[in-house]
Design a protein around this motif. Structure first.
Motif, PDB file in Angstrom:
ATOM      1  N   GLN A 154       0.959  -1.181  -0.047  1.00 45.70           N
ATOM      2  CA  GLN A 154       0.127   0.072   0.127  1.00 45.70           C
ATOM      3  C   GLN A 154       0.693   1.362  -0.189  1.00 45.70           C
ATOM      4  N   TYR A 155       1.680   1.297   0.717  1.00 46.44           N
ATOM      5  CA  TYR A 155       2.784   2.542   0.839  1.00 46.44           C
ATOM      6  C   TYR A 155       3.389   2.574  -0.594  1.00 46.44           C
ATOM      7  N   VAL A 165       8.825  11.853  -1.931  1.00 48.82           N
ATOM      8  CA  VAL A 165       9.235  10.605  -1.076  1.00 48.82           C
ATOM      9  C   VAL A 165      10.741  10.684  -0.569  1.00 48.82           C
ATOM     10  N   THR A 166      10.921  10.428   0.540  1.00 47.42           N
ATOM     11  CA  THR A 166      12.246  10.451   0.955  1.00 47.42           C
ATOM     12  C   THR A 166      12.886   8.924   1.179  1.00 47.42           C
ATOM     13  N   GLU A 172      11.525   2.294   4.538  1.00 43.58           N
ATOM     14  CA  GLU A 172      10.542   1.616   5.523  1.00 43.58           C
ATOM     15  C   GLU A 172       9.591   0.847   4.763  1.00 43.58           C
ATOM     16  N   MET A 173       8.955   1.322   3.253  1.00 37.04           N
ATOM     17  CA  MET A 173       8.240   0.773   2.252  1.00 37.04           C
ATOM     18  C   MET A 173       9.084  -0.652   2.236  1.00 37.04           C
ATOM     19  N   ILE A 174      10.159  -0.822   1.532  1.00 33.70           N
ATOM     20  CA  ILE A 174      10.723  -1.947   1.287  1.00 33.70           C
ATOM     21  C   ILE A 174      11.179  -2.947   2.409  1.00 33.70           C
ATOM     22  N   LYS A 243       8.277   4.669  -7.023  1.00 33.60           N
ATOM     23  CA  LYS A 243       9.471   5.596  -6.325  1.00 33.60           C
ATOM     24  C   LYS A 243      10.825   4.556  -5.698  1.00 33.60           C
ATOM     25  N   THR A 244      11.598   4.347  -6.508  1.00 30.01           N
ATOM     26  CA  THR A 244      12.720   3.432  -6.307  1.00 30.01           C
ATOM     27  C   THR A 244      13.730   4.425  -5.723  1.00 30.01           C
TER      28      THR A 244
END
Length: 333
Positions: A154-155, A165-166, A172-174, A243-244
């Motif tokens: 979801q993130y 996006v930082t 945290e997302m990965i 957003k990689t």
């Protein structure tokens, strides 16, 4: 009891997975499941689980059913991820929603999730020689992890609509989308193998670092990899506006004028896809982003090595885990 290499465990796992029975009917439900699980893959998570299990004296054969359940869950997430991303190819083969349709991908994915839960419960409850506290801890960890993976997805979807996006948010997302499932595999393997709580916790932290490095590799290979080796179309993340690490780093290194152009190109859905990919590829190269990504990936592996060295465990078992992790580095280097 012999200790197996990651290649040997890979072969044993695939043989066990091929032997799993699926009902013949309804074919539209079960054929896509069998297809998704049979088209290959690195089997990263089950192999880590089996390596961790044997490192603490556990029986690989008794852990195989749990490893199959974990891989079933992982492939369920891929089925739905591919549908949400409208991806054409997975592991060099058409994705389920392309070979069948979206409804099949949704329903077969749902069935895979249900099968994963049932198989994991059965595997942990019926396996001999596992302490009851270890069974409970392992199943609770599996349940917590499956929810965290959905949070990470979801993130990832939320970030598609943001340009601010930082890297901390990305990491945290990965952690949730990729890291926790690898960490879960290692901790579960350790628990059913007979590890202490402290040993299992440290392997979980090790898994988080490996997962972080592995996702950085995927980010890199999505742009700079070989489609035949990578198993997916090159540039998919660019096309989807993901957003990689590469894109976030490029934005942080760009001038104000470059950032405006990045925003324009990301939102230009009528642009030629290959031209879009080529433009971002050249931008990344000009800003030194590929080198930064590779360095970050290596830093994660070095940190993981330190964590693994701190775990009290069989030295040969530790080396076999390290050998498997090291083999993954060579996808890029």
């Amino acid at each position: 009891m012999p200790l197996y290499t990651h290649d040997q465990l890979f072969q044993q796992f695939n043989k066990a997975l091929d032997a799993v029975y699926y009902p013949a009917n309804p074919a539209e439900l079960y054929e896509p499941i069998n297809y998704a699980l049979s088209v290959g893959g690195k089997r990263l998570r089950p192999v880590f689980m089996l390596l961790a299990c044997q490192a603490f004296g556990g029986d690989v054969e008794r852990t195989m059913a749990a490893a199959i359940a974990l891989e079933t869950f992982h492939n369920y997430t891929l089925l739905h991820d591919d549908l949400m991303d409208n991806a054409d190819v997975r592991r060099g083969k058409p994705t389920v929603h392309k070979r069948w349709d979206a409804n099949v991908a949704i329903l077969s994915g749902d069935a895979m999730l249900e099968l994963a839960y049932g198989r994991m419960y059965q595997a942990l409850s019926q396996a001999d020689g596992i302490a009851e506290t270890a069974r409970q801890s392992a199943f609770r960890l599996f349940l917590e992890t499956t929810l965290q993976v959905s949070e990470g997805q979801q993130y990832d979807m939320n970030f598609e609509h943001r340009l601010d996006v930082t890297l901390n948010e990305y990491f945290e997302m990965i952690r949730l989308k990729t890291g926790v499932l690898i960490a879960c595999a290692l901790e579960m393997g350790a628990l059913v193998g007979g590890a202490t709580r402290e040993q299992a916790d440290k392997l979980y932290q090790y898994g988080l670092q490996i997962g972080r490095a592995f996702q950085l590799q995927d980010d890199y290979l999505d742009v700079f990899g070989d489609a035949k080796v990578f198993g997916k179309s090159i540039g998919g993340d660019i096309h989807e506006g993901k957003k990689t690490y590469l894109l976030i780093s490029a934005l942080s290194r760009s001038s104000a004028e470059q950032r405006l152009e990045i925003a324009d190109r990301l939102t230009d859905h009528d642009a030629d896809p290959q031209a879009k990919i080529d433009w971002f590829t050249q931008l990344y190269k000009s800003l030194g982003v590929p080198e930064a990504c590779a360095q970050e990936m290596l830093s994660c592996y070095y940190e993981a090595d330190k964590l693994l060295a701190s775990v009290k465990m069989d030295d040969t078992g530790r080396q076999l885990i390290k050998d498997f992790a090291d083999s993954l580095v060579h996808r890029v280097l």
